[in-house]
Design a protein around this motif. Structure first.
Motif, short mmCIF file in Angstrom:
data_model
loop_
_atom_site.label_atom_id
_atom_site.label_comp_id
_atom_site.label_asym_id
_atom_site.label_seq_id
_atom_site.Cartn_x
_atom_site.Cartn_y
_atom_site.Cartn_z
N MET A 1 0.29 -1.66 -0.12
CA MET A 1 -0.21 0.06 -0.06
C MET A 1 0.82 1.31 0.29
O MET A 1 0.00 2.38 -0.29
CB MET A 1 -1.46 0.11 1.35
N ASP A 2 2.05 1.41 0.49
CA ASP A 2 2.65 2.22 0.24
C ASP A 2 3.51 2.89 -0.48
O ASP A 2 4.63 3.30 -1.38
CB ASP A 2 3.62 2.51 1.82
N MET A 3 2.88 3.26 -1.96
CA MET A 3 3.51 4.20 -2.35
C MET A 3 3.39 5.04 -3.15
O MET A 3 4.33 5.59 -3.87
CB MET A 3 2.90 3.74 -3.81
N ARG A 4 3.25 6.26 -2.36
CA ARG A 4 3.02 7.08 -1.81
C ARG A 4 3.98 8.02 -1.09
O ARG A 4 3.20 7.66 0.27
CB ARG A 4 1.99 8.30 -2.66
N PHE A 5 5.07 8.59 -1.21
CA PHE A 5 5.18 9.05 0.88
C PHE A 5 6.64 9.94 0.50
O PHE A 5 6.66 10.49 -0.81
CB PHE A 5 6.00 7.66 1.68
N ARG A 6 6.17 10.33 1.50
CA ARG A 6 7.52 11.71 1.90
C ARG A 6 8.64 11.28 2.26
O ARG A 6 9.45 11.18 2.83
CB ARG A 6 7.07 12.52 2.53
N LEU A 7 9.56 11.91 0.53
CA LEU A 7 11.25 11.61 1.63
C LEU A 7 11.86 12.39 1.10
O LEU A 7 12.24 12.97 0.41
CB LEU A 7 11.72 10.35 0.53
N GLY A 8 13.07 12.71 1.89
CA GLY A 8 13.48 14.20 2.03
C GLY A 8 12.97 14.75 1.59
O GLY A 8 13.77 15.79 0.89
N GLY A 9 11.50 15.88 2.03
CA GLY A 9 11.02 16.39 1.96
C GLY A 9 9.99 17.18 0.46
O GLY A 9 9.40 17.66 -0.04
N ALA A 10 10.09 15.72 -0.31
CA ALA A 10 9.15 15.79 -1.30
C ALA A 10 8.21 14.51 -1.59
O ALA A 10 8.96 13.85 -0.44
CB ALA A 10 10.06 15.85 -2.22
N TRP A 11 7.09 14.61 -2.02
CA TRP A 11 6.58 13.54 -2.25
C TRP A 11 6.51 12.68 -3.33
O TRP A 11 7.10 13.38 -3.48
CB TRP A 11 4.86 13.87 -2.50
N ARG A 12 7.32 11.76 -3.03
CA ARG A 12 7.24 9.91 -4.08
C ARG A 12 6.61 9.16 -4.46
O ARG A 12 5.36 8.02 -3.22
CB ARG A 12 8.33 9.96 -3.11
N ASP A 13 6.69 9.51 -6.18
CA ASP A 13 5.39 8.56 -6.26
C ASP A 13 5.99 7.20 -7.19
O ASP A 13 7.00 7.22 -7.60
CB ASP A 13 4.03 8.92 -7.41
N THR A 14 6.06 5.77 -6.20
CA THR A 14 6.34 4.83 -6.79
C THR A 14 5.78 4.09 -7.63
O THR A 14 4.01 3.82 -6.85
CB THR A 14 6.91 4.08 -5.60
N PRO A 15 5.79 2.13 -8.37
CA PRO A 15 5.32 2.28 -8.99
C PRO A 15 4.73 0.96 -7.72
O PRO A 15 5.33 0.01 -6.82
CB PRO A 15 6.01 1.13 -10.35
N ALA A 16 3.23 0.63 -8.94
CA ALA A 16 2.59 -0.61 -8.00
C ALA A 16 3.43 -2.05 -8.31
O ALA A 16 4.32 -2.17 -8.75
CB ALA A 16 1.10 -0.86 -8.62
N GLY A 17 4.00 -2.68 -6.35
CA GLY A 17 4.27 -4.34 -6.67
C GLY A 17 6.12 -3.28 -6.32
O GLY A 17 6.80 -4.10 -6.40
N ILE A 18 6.15 -2.70 -6.10
CA ILE A 18 7.17 -2.03 -5.61
C ILE A 18 8.31 -3.09 -4.82
O ILE A 18 9.21 -2.86 -4.13
CB ILE A 18 7.70 -1.21 -5.53
N ALA A 19 7.35 -3.15 -3.26
CA ALA A 19 7.75 -2.74 -2.18
C ALA A 19 8.41 -4.47 -2.00
O ALA A 19 8.66 -5.04 -1.16
CB ALA A 19 6.34 -3.10 -0.91
N HIS A 20 6.94 -5.39 -3.31
CA HIS A 20 6.96 -7.12 -2.53
C HIS A 20 8.58 -6.68 -3.95
O HIS A 20 9.56 -7.60 -3.65
CB HIS A 20 5.79 -7.03 -3.74
N TYR A 21 9.04 -5.96 -5.08
CA TYR A 21 10.59 -6.15 -6.10
C TYR A 21 10.92 -6.07 -4.74
O TYR A 21 12.17 -7.11 -5.27
CB TYR A 21 10.34 -5.17 -7.15
N LEU A 22 10.96 -4.80 -4.05
CA LEU A 22 12.06 -4.63 -2.90
C LEU A 22 12.80 -6.42 -2.16
O LEU A 22 14.17 -6.46 -2.22
CB LEU A 22 11.74 -3.96 -2.05
N GLU A 23 11.70 -6.82 -2.09
CA GLU A 23 11.37 -8.02 -1.02
C GLU A 23 12.52 -9.01 -1.66
O GLU A 23 13.84 -9.59 -0.99
CB GLU A 23 10.34 -8.61 -1.00
N HIS A 24 11.83 -9.60 -3.07
CA HIS A 24 13.05 -10.32 -4.08
C HIS A 24 14.39 -9.41 -4.05
O HIS A 24 15.63 -10.28 -3.72
CB HIS A 24 12.14 -10.02 -5.16
N LYS A 25 14.65 -8.41 -4.01
CA LYS A 25 15.98 -7.98 -4.19
C LYS A 25 17.12 -8.06 -3.24
O LYS A 25 18.00 -7.86 -2.74
CB LYS A 25 16.11 -7.26 -4.92
N MET A 26 16.42 -7.85 -1.70
CA MET A 26 17.14 -7.88 -0.72
C MET A 26 17.98 -8.58 -0.12
O MET A 26 18.76 -9.21 0.00
CB MET A 26 15.93 -7.93 0.64
#
Lengths: 423, 427
Positions: free
Chosen positions: B46-71
């Motif tokens: 669910m955490d696709m849109r968040f604020r990092l370093g003072g700016a809102w970021r939009d990330t693609p659907a599925g990124i948390a899962h992709y990150l899990e694979h790559k960790m």
């Protein structure tokens, strides 16, 4: 913590594990009978009909209500295939004495309910109630059809059907749709009466109660079990692979293809074969996982399983339709490497430590112990956890290579999409 | 470490928060061979849109899962394989609001724990390895898309919610994952894998001090910034779409009916709400409810029928379903039964029976190390103590359940997800 096994009556065995570390006690009663084309459907239908009600708890609501009052105890039926035997019966899970808020004892009332559903069905004119039989026939037919919904299960089932046609092992534990549809209430009741006097009975308990108390509870709960000549489970038949592997292809509207492969392993060295299978495709460090999935990205899953009692190995994988032949060839190439002894020491030691760890931690799970004990009882392959670990530790790389070399490809099954075509 | 005893369920929890904000929970299990470590971040699909370093970021659907694979990739090779070589069984999952990495082992626990802490806290991605993973994840997505259970559930959420990202598939789509790059993965790791956003939970017969020592030694000394997340505009009480029908290769039609409930509160109240929702579900349509038996006897439902109550950030819903040839009849029967219970009240004895059964089921679920760890982590992230369920059950009365049913199980809050066999019903 291997179970203590005791024959309570001819052909009726109690497997008892004393454990105080669990919050849940487990009680199981299974009828074990050779799996047959003619009887599989009746065997699968029977526990579902028994589960509908008893004279004391005439419908599901009464039965569920009784379980609710026993602090949400679970009573479920199971139909399992162990070797070439069908095992059908009930499993009950209930809070162990130490945690029951009112200090009540649950073992005895739960055992009584278990005995009741097994031996005292709701009857109408001396046979099963027709509405219960008809309703459960519909449900079983739905369950058989639903195997199609999980394409992985479906592909694995189809592989075994094709590979073991004419053998007990190829018979589905649920029977076929047509066989279920053809069952009459009278025939089912007759089969039930036969099973009660001829099937091997395997009982299992794991929990904090002393053995004497468990025995007493079960003897009381099962006092209506008739005496009879109980038939020992059958040993699995071994067959050789055909000269040319069989190929079977089906088409469906799916997005991912399924590739299943079946091998006959002629080796008698089961411990080497257990490790060979693990190394080949049995865990997350196997050759199939590391090469077919990780290195070549050919599929999301590719894994193998060793059916010890039957001496066969099956591979199941999900692949793009276009990669079918590449994946098949790569799987065979990985097997060839194991058979040539072309694996590193860490591959063997990794496989060995995963397997030993799994055997050792079996005693941390009552349901795994139940499953394992039933499997051993049905196949006659008795081995304690300690013996198994010792034998696994003694396996050498040469024995693993020889075991893998005894594998011959028997059948390839492929499920492909509508309109997809592979060369 | 702080020791808390829970005599009613026979459990003990050792807890400590490190200087970097990491919450550590050790649940001793004397007599068990198995040792289980679970390292989780409050970050999910669910955490696709968040604020990092003072700016809102939009990330693609599925990124948390992709990150899990790559960790699992490290500079020295693949951590999965290092753990497997030690006889451990490692794995990971990505949920809507949590990503977790865990292993099970009987030997070399401390060494395995160090591997786990290290690979999850040190990202290592290359363009090549990120590109290579795309094929594997695409196959996983395809496999999931063929699963009727997943499809019927996902379609239900996309009917219930208009904007909340619970409606988006956790793994994304084959298209959405095409845009994922090593840089976005590094950013997401920086945002969400700081120790202050994570929980380490160990279950088993282990040395708790050694767990703390390993965490202190391997993880960064600093926590991380508190990351604001955007789950979209607040949802109105009505459903987004009343129903959706999807055809796929299945044997029998299936359905889920869902009822949109108010957004959950955080903190101890969350546990109470969740138990009330589950009790309401069982009183209304559980195995021992009058409705269940009526529908089963009429052949309208079979053993596949069941329901539950779920709470995710910003959303909560009660849902039920299974294989069914007349979904609308069943959904109507559920609505009518809820109305009847609202009108006539829930039978007191039946309510007590259900409450007793649910208490027993909650207690029995603690037989699973996985359930214990997930419950602990969820509790840490959302501010409740999952082991307090006996007291919470005591505090719930049938009026709470009646009020829940009256408010939520109503036509305006209902959505239907239907699956039909692609080629008409089988003969």
């Amino acid at each position: 913590m291997d179970p203590i096994r005791k024959e309570l009556a001819p052909g009726v065995y109690l497997n008892y594990v004393h454990a105080v570390k669990f919050k849940t006690g487990l009680l199981s009663a299974q009828l074990v009978t050779p799996l047959g084309e003619e009887t599989a459907a009746a065997g699968a239908l029977l526990p579902a009909v028994l589960h509908r009600g008893t004279p004391r708890h005439p419908d599901m609501r009464a039965l569920s209500g009784a379980l609710d009052l026993l602090y949400g105890s679970g009573l479920s039926f199971a139909v399992r295939k162990k070797g070439e035997n069908q095992c059908l019966g009930f499993l009950a899970g209930f809070i162990d004495d130490a945690y029951v808020p009112g200090g009540e004892k649950l073992l005895e009332p739960v055992a009584d309910l278990l005995g009741e559903v097994l031996l005292a069905p709701a009857l109408d004119g001396g046979v099963f109630r027709a509405d219960y039989v008809d309703g459960e026939k519909d449900n079983l037919i739905d369950a058989i059809r639903a195997i199609l919904d999980d394409k992985r299960d479906y592909a694995d089932k189809r592989l075994l059907e094709e590979m073991c046609r004419g053998e007990r092992y190829g018979v589905s534990r649920l029977g076929t749709e047509a066989q279920v549809a053809a069952l009459s209430g009278a025939a089912l009741y007759e089969y039930y009466q036969t099973l009660l006097t001829t099937a091997r009975v395997e009982l299992f308990y794991c929990g904090s109660a002393e053995e004497r108390r468990v025995e007493d509870a079960l003897l009381r709960a099962l006092s209506a079990l008739p005496h009879g000549e109980r038939v020992a489970p059958v040993a699995s038949e071994r067959r050789a692979a055909p000269a040319e592997p069989r190929l079977c292809t089906e088409r469906m509207d799916v997005t991912q293809g399924k590739l299943s492969m079946g091998f006959r392993a002629s080796t008698e060295d089961a411990h080497a074969m257990l490790l060979a299978n693990l190394l080949f495709g049995g865990y997350s460090n196997s050759k199939l996982f590391l090469n077919v999935r990780e290195k070549l990205s050919l599929c999301y899953y590719a894994s193998s399983g060793y059916h010890r009692s039957k001496g066969i190995v099956t591979v199941s994988s999900g692949v793009e339709f276009a990669d079918f032949e590449r994946a098949r060839d790569e799987i065979l190439a990985q097997l060839r490497d194991v058979a040539l002894g072309d694996f590193e020491a860490w591959e063997l030691e990794g496989a060995r430590s995963v397997l030993v760890s799994a055997v050792r931690s079996r005693e941390d799970s009552a349901s795994r112990m139940e499953e394992n004990t039933l499997g051993q009882a049905a196949t006659g392959l008795w081995e304690t956890a300690g013996e198994l670990i010792e034998r696994l530790n003694a396996v050498t790389p040469e024995r693993i290579a020889a075991a893998a070399a005894s594998m011959t490809l028997d059948t390839v099954y492929f499920l492909e999409g509508e309109g997809s075509a592979h060369a | 470490m702080l020791e808390t005893k829970y005599p009613r369920i026979g459990e003990t929890v050792l807890s400590e928060t490190l200087a970097n904000g990491l919450r550590v929970r050790v649940i001793p299990k004397p007599g068990y061979c198995r040792k289980y470590a679970f390292f989780a971040t409050r970050y999910g699909g669910m955490d696709m849109r968040f604020r990092l370093g003072g700016a809102w970021r939009d990330t693609p659907a599925g990124i948390a899962h992709y990150l899990e694979h790559k960790m699992f990739d490290t500079e020295d090779g693949n951590a999965l394989q290092r753990l497997s070589r030690n006889g451990a069984e490692p794995n990971a999952f990505t949920a809507n609001a949590m990503t977790a990495y865990y292993f099970d082992c009987t030997e070399h626990f401390e060494e395995n724990l160090r591997i786990l802490l290290s690979f999850v806290s040190v990202p290592y991605f290359t363009q090549e390895s990120v590109d290579k993973e795309r094929g594997i994840i695409a196959q996983e997505i395809r496999m999931t898309e063929d699963s009727p259970d997943w499809r019927v559930y996902k379609n239900l959420l996309s009917c219930l919610y208009r904007t909340n990202p619970a409606r988006v598939p956790i793994a994304g789509t084959v298209e959405s994952i095409q845009e994922i790059t090593p840089e976005t993965l590094y950013d997401c790791h920086r945002a969400f894998y700081a120790p202050s956003n994570m929980v380490l939970c160990v279950v088993g017969d282990v040395n708790a001090e050694a767990v703390l020592a390993a965490a202190r030694e391997i993880l960064p000394g600093e926590g991380g910034e508190d990351i604001a997340r955007d789950y979209g505009a607040a949802e109105d009480p009505c459903v987004y779409r009343p129903s959706v029908t999807f055809a796929m290769e299945i044997a029998s039609p299936q359905f889920l009916v869902g009822f949109k409930c108010p957004a959950p509160s955080e903190g101890p109240e969350l546990l109470r709400q969740s138990l009330i929702g589950e009790l309401a579900c069982d009183v209304l349509l559980g195995d021992s409810s009058p409705l269940y038996m009526r529908l089963y006897d009429a052949g309208l439902i079979n053993g596949s029928f069941g329901g539950d109550f779920d709470q995710l950030p910003g959303v909560s819903y009660l849902y039920a379903g299974g294989e069914c040839k007349e979904p609308e009849t069943v959904a109507r029967a559920i609505l009518d039964e809820a109305a009847r219970l609202g009108r006539e009240g829930v039978d007191e004895a039946f309510y007590r029976q259900i409450r007793r059964a649910n208490f027993g089921a909650s207690l029995r679920s603690l037989g699973s190390f996985e359930n214990i760890a997930v419950g602990m982590a969820d509790g840490c992230f959302r501010g409740f103590d999952s082991y307090r369920f006996p007291e919470v059950y005591d505090s719930i009365e049938k009026e709470d359940v009646e009020a829940f049913l009256q408010e939520n199980i109503v036509e305006e809050r209902r959505a239907m997800s239907l699956l039909v066999p692609a080629k008409g019903a089988p003969a």
